[in-house]
Design an enzyme around this catalytic site. Structure first.
Site, mmCIF file in Angstrom:
data_model
loop_
_atom_site.group_PDB
_atom_site.id
_atom_site.type_symbol
_atom_site.label_atom_id
_atom_site.label_comp_id
_atom_site.label_asym_id
_atom_site.label_seq_id
_atom_site.Cartn_x
_atom_site.Cartn_y
_atom_site.Cartn_z
ATOM 1 N N ASP A 173 -7.874 -24.794 30.508
ATOM 2 C CA ASP A 173 -7.387 -23.729 29.668
ATOM 3 C C ASP A 173 -7.816 -22.134 30.527
ATOM 4 O O ASP A 173 -8.604 -22.150 31.365
ATOM 5 C CB ASP A 173 -8.672 -23.262 28.485
ATOM 6 C CG ASP A 173 -7.824 -22.570 27.501
ATOM 7 O OD1 ASP A 173 -7.402 -22.446 27.069
ATOM 8 O OD2 ASP A 173 -8.515 -20.787 28.631
ATOM 9 N N ILE A 174 -7.122 -21.810 30.956
ATOM 10 C CA ILE A 174 -6.913 -20.374 31.588
ATOM 11 C C ILE A 174 -7.935 -19.099 30.636
ATOM 12 O O ILE A 174 -7.969 -19.571 29.694
ATOM 13 C CB ILE A 174 -5.514 -19.772 31.304
ATOM 14 C CG1 ILE A 174 -4.789 -20.436 32.219
ATOM 15 C CG2 ILE A 174 -5.078 -18.443 32.250
ATOM 16 C CD1 ILE A 174 -2.782 -20.078 32.348
ATOM 17 N N GLU A 216 -2.631 -21.956 26.809
ATOM 18 C CA GLU A 216 -2.551 -22.002 27.844
ATOM 19 C C GLU A 216 -3.587 -23.621 28.123
ATOM 20 O O GLU A 216 -3.957 -22.899 28.928
ATOM 21 C CB GLU A 216 -3.491 -19.777 28.307
ATOM 22 C CG GLU A 216 -5.059 -19.759 27.130
ATOM 23 C CD GLU A 216 -4.630 -19.786 26.494
ATOM 24 O OE1 GLU A 216 -5.657 -18.819 25.547
ATOM 25 O OE2 GLU A 216 -3.723 -19.543 25.518
#
Length: 298
Positions: A173-174, A216
């Site tokens: 996950d960003i 994301e």
């Protein structure tokens, strides 16, 4: 067996394009991301205006779209797209254009909407092929979508359990992605998602499955890879993203990812359980400070 032991060479998967055919009156655009997904817009008229205004021939009601954003001109032999001085620009295959003759399969980005240009003698066949592809592929990032990923995970899990083979899953996950959107805008955020997916996809094997799991968050399924190999691969991805500068309209954007790793073990008996272990470890990586890998080994 480790990931490095299994990989012979990097394979870059190129999404196939519809066979090139002469443009005809029945050319169309198909929404593949962000705006009425799967809708077909015919380009039979000599001029088609695209914009936010309700008077546009194709209305895309988004803040990032100008009232009269661009136009398509069809002369019967080709379709040319013209930007109409839009605030955020008109893009074809991620390149800003002022005037461009469209060819079959090209992607047109208007605001956050992505539309695929189709043309030729059998437009209905091409359209239905594209609709089928939308059931498996995320229109923005061009990696698999969550639905296809979960179906594949179920199959691979069953196969691994039946033949006592290794199977691992990484989810990443960003970090602080909302800050990217707030600081640079959602168009920049979309660009980062797409370029990050492209960079990671270039590192996986043919038999691996990468998907946009949601927002994301991404997932990579690693058949016949054990826990140590999956951890090493996850660390490779973490380092790759940290070292990459994503450019959007001359602006450099740096991001990091947090990664969770799960592998088959006696307590994991379902696809949902494997996803939960990887997801829990992803969020443990975030709790520990982000930009790190969390697995059974750490």
């Amino acid at each position: 067996m480790s990931y490095d032991d299994r990989i012979d060479k990097t394979v870059v998967t190129v999404m196939s394009r519809v066979t090139q055919r002469p443009v005809a009156r029945e050319a169309c655009l198909v929404a593949i991301y962000g705006h009425e997904l799967g809708k077909k817009y015919n380009l039979e008229a000599p001029v088609v205006i695209v914009g936010r205004s309700s008077k546009s021939d194709i209305q895309i009601d988004q803040d990032a779209v100008s009232r009269s954003h661009c136009k398509m001109v069809n002369n019967g032999e080709r379709v040319t797209i013209y930007d109409l001085g839009s605030t955020n620009g008109t893009y074809v295959n991620d390149r800003a254009i002022q005037e461009h003759v469209l060819t079959d399969g090209e992607h047109v980005k208007i605001g956050r909407a992505i539309l695929k240009f189709l043309s030729g003698g059998n437009i209905e066949h091409s359209y239905h092929e594209e609709i089928y592809r939308l059931t498996t592929v995320d229109g923005l990032t061009q990696v698999y979508n969550r639905r296809y990923f979960m179906e594949t995970l179920e199959r691979e899990l069953s196969r691994s359990q039946r033949y006592a083979r290794e199977l691992s899953l990484i989810m990443f996950d960003i970090d602080h992605f909302k800050t990217v959107n707030d600081s640079f805008g959602h168009l920049a955020g979309d660009h980062v998602l797409k370029q990050l997916a492209l960079a990671v996809k270039a590192q996986i094997r043919r038999e691996d499955v990468m998907a946009r799991y949601g927002g994301e968050e991404f997932a990579v399924l690693l058949p016949e890879i054990d826990a140590p190999g999956a951890h090493r691969f996850a660390e490779k991805i973490r380092a790759l993203v940290e070292e990459t500068t994503f450019m959007f309209e001359q602006t450099a954007i740096r991001v990091t990812v947090s990664v969770g790793v799960a592998s088959l073990e006696p307590a994991v008996v379902s696809a949902a359980a494997l996803v939960k272990v990887a997801d829990d470890r992803l969020y443990e990586a975030k709790r520990q400070g982000r930009n790190r890998v969390c697995s059974a080994l750490e």
